[in-house]
Write an enzyme that holds these catalytic residues in place. Structure first.
Site, PDB file in Angstrom:
ATOM      1  N   HIS A   1       0.796  -1.228   0.000  1.00 25.45           N
ATOM      2  CA  HIS A   1       0.000   0.000   0.000  1.00 25.45           C
ATOM      3  C   HIS A   1       0.824   1.271   0.000  1.00 25.45           C
ATOM      4  CE1 HIS A   1      -4.199  -1.365   0.501  1.00 25.45           C
ATOM      5  NE2 HIS A   1      -3.691  -2.389   1.148  1.00 25.45           N
TER       6      HIS A   1
ATOM      7  N   LYS B   1      -9.039  13.716   3.948  1.00 25.48           N
ATOM      8  CA  LYS B   1      -8.176  12.528   3.917  1.00 25.48           C
ATOM      9  C   LYS B   1      -7.257  12.594   5.131  1.00 25.48           C
ATOM     10  CE  LYS B   1      -6.762  13.703  -0.170  1.00 25.48           C
ATOM     11  NZ  LYS B   1      -6.827  12.476  -0.954  1.00 25.48           N
ATOM     12  N   ARG B   2      -6.559  11.527   5.387  1.00 23.84           N
ATOM     13  CA  ARG B   2      -5.587  11.495   6.473  1.00 23.84           C
ATOM     14  C   ARG B   2      -4.594  12.640   6.305  1.00 23.84           C
ATOM     15  NH1 ARG B   2      -0.774   8.493   6.682  1.00 23.84           N
ATOM     16  NH2 ARG B   2      -1.322   7.528   4.687  1.00 23.84           N
TER      17      ARG B   2
ATOM     18  N   LYS C   1       0.383  14.443   1.259  1.00 21.22           N
ATOM     19  CA  LYS C   1      -0.952  14.736   0.731  1.00 21.22           C
ATOM     20  C   LYS C   1      -1.144  16.234   0.515  1.00 21.22           C
ATOM     21  CE  LYS C   1      -2.903  10.558   2.838  1.00 21.22           C
ATOM     22  NZ  LYS C   1      -3.424   9.820   1.678  1.00 21.22           N
TER      23      LYS C   1
ATOM     24  N   LYS D   1     -14.661   8.300  -4.644  1.00 21.08           N
ATOM     25  CA  LYS D   1     -15.962   8.635  -4.037  1.00 21.08           C
ATOM     26  C   LYS D   1     -16.470   9.976  -4.558  1.00 21.08           C
ATOM     27  CE  LYS D   1     -14.329   6.034  -0.132  1.00 21.08           C
ATOM     28  NZ  LYS D   1     -13.412   6.136   1.004  1.00 21.08           N
TER      29      LYS D   1
ATOM     30  N   THR E   1      -8.704   6.493  -2.419  1.00 20.97           N
ATOM     31  CA  THR E   1     -10.073   6.060  -2.739  1.00 20.97           C
ATOM     32  C   THR E   1     -11.071   7.208  -2.571  1.00 20.97           C
ATOM     33  OG1 THR E   1     -10.318   5.194  -0.475  1.00 20.97           O
ATOM     34  CG2 THR E   1      -9.722   3.625  -2.201  1.00 20.97           C
TER      35      THR E   1
END
Length: 800
Positions: free
Chosen positions: A343, A531-532, A537, A643, A639
């Site tokens: 991952h 998101k985390r 990110k 969505k 992901t």
């Protein structure tokens, strides 16, 4: 709500049953019960209704080959709405409750999120479980039943504060304790009992009901009466507390050795219990002595990242020491049985353990890992590998055990989770392993379940999609949605579509006002990044852009911009100082922007507290713009991007993770792609000097300096100073601005200007949104799970 028909629903009986539950459990009629009690009653009756098919499914799966999914996380979220939807009862139950003046949505809100996961890895596992059940794939999930899930997040003076997530405070109607299947787990310093709790995973439009089995740690003896009688009260419960600590909290802080040992115990605990469980069931099939060579024909076991990698040596221990298989025979069984999902492409995130912890806690397992390492080295020598190459690939290297290397060597299949991710594994991070075992590597692009993320989360859009298609087959076959592309230029359809989007924005605005106390305008562009929280990110780049836009508005009050609401949702790991500093920075920007009368609401910033699955179900359908701005080459898949896409939201993002495939499906012209590519970063990395951008890009120095100047009074704030230094000077373990925030900032700002321009043409924007939704079929987890079943697990559908 898009729902399958169910002609066997007996409304009168259902209402009688839920009334019986509240009367027997709480001593009051349903109408007088509190919301969480009403939830428990409705869920309990649903459990009664599904029980017969659950038992039939479990029995049927024992007859053929099945798969097992080992995962440290399952971010399930609330279950009531999803379960009623999949059972085909949602509309019926809602109607029955409406008749007596109760709102099913309000009862759903009373359910605690089962927050047994941290981010994408855990949510993916939850989607896979849903898809496997819907597709009649015999898959059992194994993990840990944490007493407390991922923490509840609260902001105090803009800073994250972690609170206990007591998701079990009212009990859990969805799980059944199975004492008859408990297992003994042995560590060097203690033995504990693993007690399974089974949760049904309900497929849509099928009678199959799969199982999620989560293990709770308990002591062999719950209480030392002799110690208590001698008034040694702490000693009397010492063993109980030590055992229960193992399953107490998801990802305990591991900044000390004690925390690291607890995490190691967690991993071994659920892995050993799960393997013992499968072996026990396998042996029941055979009268007399089982033939373990047949085990891979009965079970395929997937490792969800490296948290369960200790399963490989543990299976060797069970086979050689308990079942008396030869080492060679056991190793063949292990490799044929296990497969591994990677991952991450972050080298620092590839899990490794100091061998001293294994020697202290799991000495037998350590001996087996040493033997595996020795065997692997012998294989490499036979292939004439150099000493330096062997050293770099050894499973035990120096004092560290490389769990990813163990996972590759001990499995027959390794997969990445997006095309780009898999190609990068093969060409960079795992290139030596790919050269050694090219046949093991394959790609399985992640997916999401359309049942939760559209049918449940966006019933208004779901009903409209069903109406246009003339059926609701898309709920179990998302490829059907492609047929709607013919409406891309239909003004009437697009107008209705955008009216639904506006309705979802109004709903989210009302929810944010209720829970955050901030009023936002549904007519503004909802620009969302949820998101985390992690540096790669690049929530920080988003924050810099907002602050830059604010300064430009202050300088030019007549600046022509589309009214915009920036929405963030993210949790930072408790020990991740930089991530927590970024949260504080964004919240301070929000305070500055939202309270400035000169700005007058033209831009607004909201950082929602305690972002979780149930909050996400309200956010994704309401988004106008999906922020997927990670550094190219760092996001394995993502992901959340899927969505947003499914709910008709264009992406602003880099060519990273599954963004690449989203653009391939929906078109570059229907999304907003910017920034350095993987190849460009590789060429630039060694010579990159972020100070050049810092000094030359208009407006950039001003927003970066806000981390250390008096804009927010950060002078002397060590966490902000460290964040600032990381961008311009780097740290001992990384170069300056190692996620290229400053380098990509200007390209990001320019692309945001394109978004502003595009949003003004609402018809063209609606078409862009519609095309995204119509091309989301590839990203259904149904497709992903069928690929795992066919290509890796070699299991067939087993429809009861």
């Amino acid at each position: 709500m898009a729902d399958k028909s169910n002609h066997s629903f007996d409304e009168k009986q259902f209402m009688t049953l839920i009334a019986d539950v509240t009367r027997m459990k709480y001593g009051k009629p349903f109408e007088k019960a509190q919301k969480h009690e009403q939830f428990y009653a409705v869920a309990s009756v649903a459990m009664d209704l599904l029980a017969p098919n659950w038992a039939k499914t479990t029995k049927a799966y024992q007859q053929k080959k099945q798969a097992a999914y080992l995962s440290a996380e399952y971010l399930m979220g609330r279950a009531l709405g999803n379960n009623l939807l999949n059972l085909g009862l949602y509309k019926d139950v809602k109607k029955a409750l409406d008749k007596i003046g109760f709102d099913l949505n309000a009862i759903e809100e009373a359910e605690e999120d089962a927050g047994l996961g941290n981010g994408g890895l855990g949510r993916l596992a939850a989607c896979f479980m849903d898809s496997a059940a819907t597709e009649n794939i015999p898959l059992t999930g194994y993990g840990i039943r944490y007493d407390y899930g991922i923490f509840k997040q609260k902001f105090v003076d803009g800073r994250q504060v972690e609170l206990v997530d007591n998701w079990l405070k009212y009990g859990d109607p969805w799980s059944i304790r199975k004492d008859e299947d408990k297992k003994i787990i042995s560590f060097a310093d203690e033995q504990v009992v693993a007690v399974p709790y089974d949760t049904p995973i309900i497929g849509y439009n099928t009678k199959n009901i799969n199982t999620l089995r989560l293990w709770k740690a308990e002591p062999l003896e719950p209480f030392d009466f002799a110690a208590f009688n001698e008034q040694h009260y702490d000693e009397a419960v010492k063993l109980k507390n030590s055992a229960e600590d193992i399953s107490r909290v998801l990802y305990p802080n591991d900044s000390t050795n004690a925390g690291k040992i607890l995490r190691l115990k967690q991993q071994y605990f659920f892995v050993s219990a799960s393997l013992q469980d499968m072996i026990q069931k396998f042996k029941k099939k055979y009268k007399g002595k089982p033939n373990f060579k047949q085990f891979p024909k009965h079970y395929s076991i997937q490792l969800n990242d490296t948290h369960p990698a200790v399963a490989i040596p543990e299976m060797m221990r069970l086979l050689t020491q308990k079942e008396k298989c030869s080492w060679k025979e056991a190793w063949q069984i292990v490799v044929q049985t296990f497969s591994y999902t990677n991952h991450t492409i972050l080298a620092e995130a590839l899990e490794q353990w100091w061998k001293g912890f294994y020697q202290e806690v799991l000495p037998e397992i350590y001996k087996i890992i040493k033997k595996i390492d020795k065997q692997f080295v012998a294989e490499l020598k036979s292939l004439d590998y150099s000493k330096s190459k062997i050293k770099s690939m050894r499973i035990i290297s120096g004092d560290m055990i490389k769990m990813a290397w163990l996972s590759i060597y001990g499995t027959h299949a390794i997969n990445g989770v997006a095309f780009l991710h898999t190609e990068l594994l093969k060409s960079t991070e795992l290139k030596d392993w790919y050269r050694l075992y090219p046949q093991k590597f394959q790609n399985k692009t992640n997916g999401i379940t359309q049942r939760r993320w559209m049918a449940l989360a966006n019933p208004e859009l779901s009903n409209y999609v069903t109406k246009l298609l003339g059926n609701n087959h898309w709920i179990s076959d998302l490829t059907e949605i492609k047929a709607l592309e013919k409406y891309a230029d239909d003004d009437k359809v697009l107008k209705k579509f955008m009216a639904i989007k506006h309705q979802k924005k109004e709903q989210l605005a009302a929810y944010i006002l209720e829970h955050e106390g901030i009023e936002i305008d549904p007519n503004s562009l909802f620009d969302i990044q949820v998101k985390r929280l992690h540096e790669y990110k690049r929530q920080l780049m988003n924050a810099f852009h907002i602050l830059d836009l604010y300064y430009r508005l202050k300088e030019n009050p007549k600046l022509d911009i589309v009214k915009r609401t920036f929405i963030f949702g993210a949790k930072a790991a408790p020990g991740y100082a930089r991530a927590k500093a970024i949260i504080k920075f964004i919240n301070d920007i929000a305070q500055l922007v939202n309270n400035d009368k000169d700005v007058d609401g033209r831009i607004k910033v909201v950082f929602v507290q305690n972002y979780r699955v149930s909050y996400a179900e309200k956010i994704f359908p309401a988004a106008d713009l999906s922020e997927q701005i990670s550094t190219a080459g760092k996001e394995a898949s993502g992901t959340g991007n899927m969505k947003f896409m499914l709910n008709g939201t264009p992406t602003i993002g880099t060519l990273d993770g599954a963004n690449v495939e989203i653009v391939e499906e929906a078109g570059l012209n229907n999304n907003f792609i910017f920034g350095l590519t993987v190849d460009e970063i590789a060429k630039l990395k060694k010579k990159y000097q972020p100070k050049k951008e810092y000094l030359s890009v208009p407006g950039l120095k001003r927003v970066v300096d806000a981390l250390i100047d008096m804009t927010f009074g950060y002078t002397g704030d060590e966490s902000m100073q460290e964040l600032y230094t990381s961008l311009l000077q780097g740290a001992s373990w990384h170069q300056a601005d190692n996620y290229f925030i400053l380098k990509d900032f200007d390209a990001y700002r320019k692309k945001q200007m394109e978004v502003d321009k595009a949003f003004r043409d609402q018809k063209a924007w609606a078409r862009m949104c519609w095309i995204n939704m119509c091309n989301a079929a590839k990203f259904s987890s149904d497709r992903t799970i069928l690929e795992y079943a066919k290509d890796i697990w070699k299991v067939e559908k087993n429809d009861i």
